[in-house]
Design a protein around this motif. Structure first.
Motif, PDB file in Angstrom:
ATOM      1  N   LYS A 177      44.790  54.028  41.392  1.00 36.70           N
ATOM      2  CA  LYS A 177      44.645  52.855  42.242  1.00 36.70           C
ATOM      3  C   LYS A 177      44.173  51.657  41.423  1.00 36.70           C
ATOM      4  O   LYS A 177      43.301  51.792  40.551  1.00 36.70           O
ATOM      5  N   LYS A 178      44.721  50.494  41.726  1.00 39.46           N
ATOM      6  CA  LYS A 178      44.357  49.281  41.000  1.00 39.46           C
ATOM      7  C   LYS A 178      43.015  48.756  41.498  1.00 39.46           C
ATOM      8  O   LYS A 178      42.780  48.659  42.700  1.00 39.46           O
ATOM      9  N   GLN A 179      42.132  48.421  40.545  1.00 40.47           N
ATOM     10  CA  GLN A 179      40.797  47.944  40.875  1.00 40.47           C
ATOM     11  C   GLN A 179      40.532  46.625  40.147  1.00 40.47           C
ATOM     12  O   GLN A 179      41.112  46.351  39.103  1.00 40.47           O
ATOM     13  N   THR A 180      39.625  45.809  40.712  1.00 41.54           N
ATOM     14  CA  THR A 180      39.224  44.550  40.079  1.00 41.54           C
ATOM     15  C   THR A 180      37.710  44.467  40.076  1.00 41.54           C
ATOM     16  O   THR A 180      37.055  44.726  41.104  1.00 41.54           O
ATOM     17  N   MET A 181      37.135  44.107  38.931  1.00 37.03           N
ATOM     18  CA  MET A 181      35.679  43.980  38.805  1.00 37.03           C
ATOM     19  C   MET A 181      35.297  42.507  38.925  1.00 37.03           C
ATOM     20  O   MET A 181      36.082  41.619  38.589  1.00 37.03           O
ATOM     21  N   ASN A 182      34.081  42.265  39.338  1.00 40.14           N
ATOM     22  CA  ASN A 182      33.619  40.892  39.515  1.00 40.14           C
ATOM     23  C   ASN A 182      32.987  40.352  38.224  1.00 40.14           C
ATOM     24  O   ASN A 182      31.914  39.766  38.222  1.00 40.14           O
ATOM     25  N   LYS A 183      33.659  40.591  37.112  1.00 41.38           N
ATOM     26  CA  LYS A 183      33.249  40.037  35.821  1.00 41.38           C
ATOM     27  C   LYS A 183      34.472  39.989  34.919  1.00 41.38           C
ATOM     28  O   LYS A 183      35.434  40.743  35.119  1.00 41.38           O
ATOM     29  N   THR A 184      34.433  39.117  33.950  1.00 38.84           N
ATOM     30  CA  THR A 184      35.575  38.950  33.050  1.00 38.84           C
ATOM     31  C   THR A 184      35.411  39.821  31.805  1.00 38.84           C
ATOM     32  O   THR A 184      34.333  40.326  31.505  1.00 38.84           O
ATOM     33  N   TYR A 185      36.513  39.953  31.063  1.00 39.42           N
ATOM     34  CA  TYR A 185      36.468  40.690  29.791  1.00 39.42           C
ATOM     35  C   TYR A 185      35.510  39.997  28.813  1.00 39.42           C
ATOM     36  O   TYR A 185      34.784  40.668  28.067  1.00 39.42           O
ATOM     37  N   ILE A 186      35.501  38.664  28.845  1.00 37.81           N
ATOM     38  CA  ILE A 186      34.628  37.917  27.939  1.00 37.81           C
ATOM     39  C   ILE A 186      33.165  38.160  28.295  1.00 37.81           C
ATOM     40  O   ILE A 186      32.309  38.299  27.416  1.00 37.81           O
TER      41      ILE A 186
END
Length: 716
Positions: free
Chosen positions: A173-182
């Motif tokens: 399942k596709k997930q998104t975190m509330n922070k960037t890679y940077i």
């Protein structure tokens, strides 16, 4: 009476004059102090001073620290090249001068790097310039210099590192975190005290630009095994001879570490780099590529990448980021750590040529063939050779001229060099006039032809160490070339080249002060940098390895052991323990060229009698042995083995009235299989470590990477 203000003016003028003088004196003193300090740092290292000075003038606030490795330059180059084939690699597509002539198998698309290639990239003087200096930047975290903007700049063309972290979990399942890679990179840098620019450039180096590769896609499966939801941004423990094998090993490691999203992978990779590299003294890109500063003395091992140019190219990425941020100014403050070596040559290591380096006998196949001073008919004629003249060819041209000709470099019989169109040359077999055993008496260069000087010169193929064995196959031909007589020699690896006669001497096993020994310790031995069980391990050698012993009973503070100085066939120089200190059983023994058997003919290099053993190469038949030992009877237990069958470890051979046990080098017998099987089944890692420490004799084979060693054993 003068007005009061005149007195005041005079006082002011006087004060200003005194102040000016003091400022001038301070400036002179300060400049001299800086200059003196500068000179005291670099004046003892050939070729460094002017290069560093040029960088210092452009960037007054840059700091340059000297790292004294304490290593001999020649020995370090050997250790990184012919001493450990495959430790450094180049793309297979590169010209032959960059590639070693060995048959070592490395990852797909790569070849073992030549000594010349290793020396070129390893010589710090080739990188002390604006383009490549950043491979020497110290990698500890510096918030003032290593900014978020710099990280973004390095990763600007990496689509997979933009915006918020998006990934697939282990359920697909596709997930998104509330922070960037940077965000994660900066957080990791602060937590583990490591440069975020280094982390960013390392990810870019490993994963490339553009879109995400398979290692960080989170979607890969292989032969029914799912690696969905696992990520390895730094390619840690990713190895193998095929792309599939590399992916499998890298993602298997990620699975074991629980790197189930990009944040865990980046944080885990940053912690690994800080713990396993920076904390051990490998705190620059250069030192991670060429480990010459391990605080535990484990030199030339645990190097992050095998690509010989890796630190140079990563340094370029960092420099580009600094440039795009406008930080390559006189005001910028950056710290560099520059390695130096003992006995470095005056000239920096040259870039390998594009021509193929050879040492071949050829014959002129036409009349009145002109030898020219360059590649082409527009170059002046040196001389003319008649048909049938035999000469030496030392380079094969790699591109045709405007007339469609290849121009090969040749050596004439008087030692002068020139070029001849290839169409007029016919290759010959080796033109040998002797076959004599010699040893190297002092560090020297092994060249593709005789001579060292001139606008048309020979090429250094590799460096040879004192005690290294070689066979002279031609003498008396080049008696005075550049002030030296030259012999053509053959090395243990089968390669041919030329050595100055002042650096080699005949080997006589009866009268010589050096002798040949064979490793008889069943577990092999470690060759150490110094005669001490705590010293650096330069190389591990297996049972049956033949070494040249150049010193006996070497003085050592480690008096538990008896130490001898040895040289390997590839040029590694170090120290080994002669015998078990408790049982007094030999770990090395004198090597008898004749095999020690009176009924043998000329010695066979495939096998030999040594002490109570017959040491053999793999896949040798009974019939082959009987050709040399006609009375031989070979048995497996009580069963006599047929002539057509191969001999094996544990078999016995009776010849000359004596019985010997056969040891076949490379046999993976049941004993070792059982040992490895038990280790891999063991759940107690400390038991594994304890066992390997016990088996290592005077070594510390189970150093900080022992877990990786066990892991690889269990996979094979």
């Amino acid at each position: 009476m003068l007005p009061r203000n005149i007195f005041n003016i005079n006082k002011i003028i006087g004060f200003l004059l005194i102040l000016s003088i003091l400022v001038a004196l301070f400036t002179i003193f300060f400049e001299k102090k800086v200059e003196a300090s500068y000179n005291s740092k670099f004046k003892n290292y050939p070729g460094y001073e002017e290069l560093i000075k040029k960088l210092q003038e452009a960037h007054p606030n840059w700091e340059f620290e000297i790292l004294e490795t304490g290593l001999n330059w020649t020995e370090a180059i050997i250790a990184e090249s012919t001493g450990h084939h495959g430790l450094n690699v180049v793309p297979k597509s590169w010209e032959s001068a960059w590639k070693c002539g060995c048959s070592t198998k490395v990852d797909a698309g790569w070849a073992c790097a030549s000594t010349a290639a290793v020396a070129y990239y390893m010589d710090p003087r080739n990188s002390l310039n604006e383009d490549y200096i950043f491979q020497f930047e110290q990698l500890s975290y510096d918030a003032e210099v290593q900014t978020r903007t710099g990280v973004e700049t390095i990763l600007s063309d990496c689509n997979y590192m933009q915006g918020k972290i998006t990934y697939y979990d282990t359920n697909g399942k596709k997930q998104t975190m509330n922070k960037t890679y940077i965000d994660v990179l900066i957080e990791a840098a602060k937590k583990y005290n490591i440069s975020p620019l280094h982390l960013a450039s390392r990810i870019r180096q490993e994963q490339g630009a553009g879109n995400a590769g398979t290692m960080i896609s989170g979607t890969w499966t292989n032969n029914g095994v799912s690696y969905k939801g696992y990520y390895n941004y730094f390619n840690i423990n990713a190895y193998g001879s095929t792309t599939e094998a590399i992916l499998r090993s890298g993602l298997e490691h990620a699975k074991k570490q629980g790197w189930t999203n990009p944040e865990k992978s980046i944080m885990g990779g940053a912690e690994f780099l800080a713990r396993e590299y920076v904390s051990y003294g490998q705190n620059t890109l250069y030192l991670q590529k060429f480990n010459v500063n391990d605080k535990n003395g484990n030199y030339y091992s645990y190097q992050y990448m095998t690509n010989v140019s890796a630190s140079k190219s990563e340094g370029e990425s960092v420099r580009e980021a600094y440039r795009d941020m406008g930080m390559l100014t006189k005001e910028s403050k950056i710290k560099f750590r520059i390695p130096v070596y003992k006995n470095m040559p005056e000239m920096k290591a040259a870039r390998p040529g594009t021509e193929q380096i050879v040492t071949q006998d050829v014959q002129i196949n036409n009349s009145n063939v002109i030898v020219r001073s360059g590649k082409g008919t527009n170059y002046s004629a040196i001389t003319t050779l008649s048909k049938g003249t035999k000469i030496l060819r030392i380079e094969l041209d790699n591109s045709k001229d405007s007339n469609g000709r290849y121009w090969d470099k040749v050596v004439l019989n008087n030692g002068s060099k020139g070029y001849i169109s290839r169409e007029y040359l016919t290759a010959l077999s080796l033109q040998s006039n002797c076959n004599e055993e010699y040893i190297v008496s002092a560090y020297t260069n092994f060249r593709n032809g005789p001579g060292t000087k001139g606008t048309i010169s020979t090429t250094i193929i590799k460096l040879l160490s004192p005690g290294q064995r070689l066979t002279v196959v031609e003498k008396g031909k080049y008696e005075s070339v550049d002030g030296e007589s030259w012999y053509r020699v053959k090395l243990a690896d089968g390669s041919y080249g030329y050595v100055g006669t002042g650096y080699i001497k005949p080997y006589n096993e009866v009268t010589d002060t050096v002798d040949k020994v064979i490793v008889v310790c069943t577990d092999g031995l470690n060759i150490r940098k110094e005669p001490s069980s705590k010293s650096t391990i330069l190389k591990a050698v297996t049972e049956g390895t033949i070494l040249t012993r150049t010193g006996k009973d070497v003085k050592s503070s480690d008096t538990k052991y008896t130490w001898d100085k040895v040289t390997t066939s590839s040029g590694t120089v170090g120290y080994v323990v002669r015998e078990d200190p408790t049982t007094k059983k030999a770990w090395i023994e004198p090597y008898n060229n004749s095999g020690g058997n009176s009924n043998t003919g000329s010695p066979n290099t495939d096998f030999k009698l040594n002490g109570s053993n017959l040491i053999s190469k793999p896949n040798i038949t009974v019939a082959t042995v009987k050709k040399q030992m006609k009375d031989a009877v070979i048995k497996k237990g009580s069963t006599t083995i047929a002539d057509k069958d191969n001999i094996g470890t544990g078999y016995t051979i009776t010849t000359g009235g004596k019985t010997y046990t056969i040891v076949v080098k490379g046999d993976a017998n049941r004993r070792w299989k059982n040992i490895i099987s038990r280790l891999c089944k063991s759940k107690k890692s400390n038991a594994k470590k304890s066992y390997f420490n016990k088996r290592a004799r005077t070594s510390s084979r189970c150093n900080r990477r022992w877990k990786d060693i066990i892991s690889r054993l269990c996979k094979n």
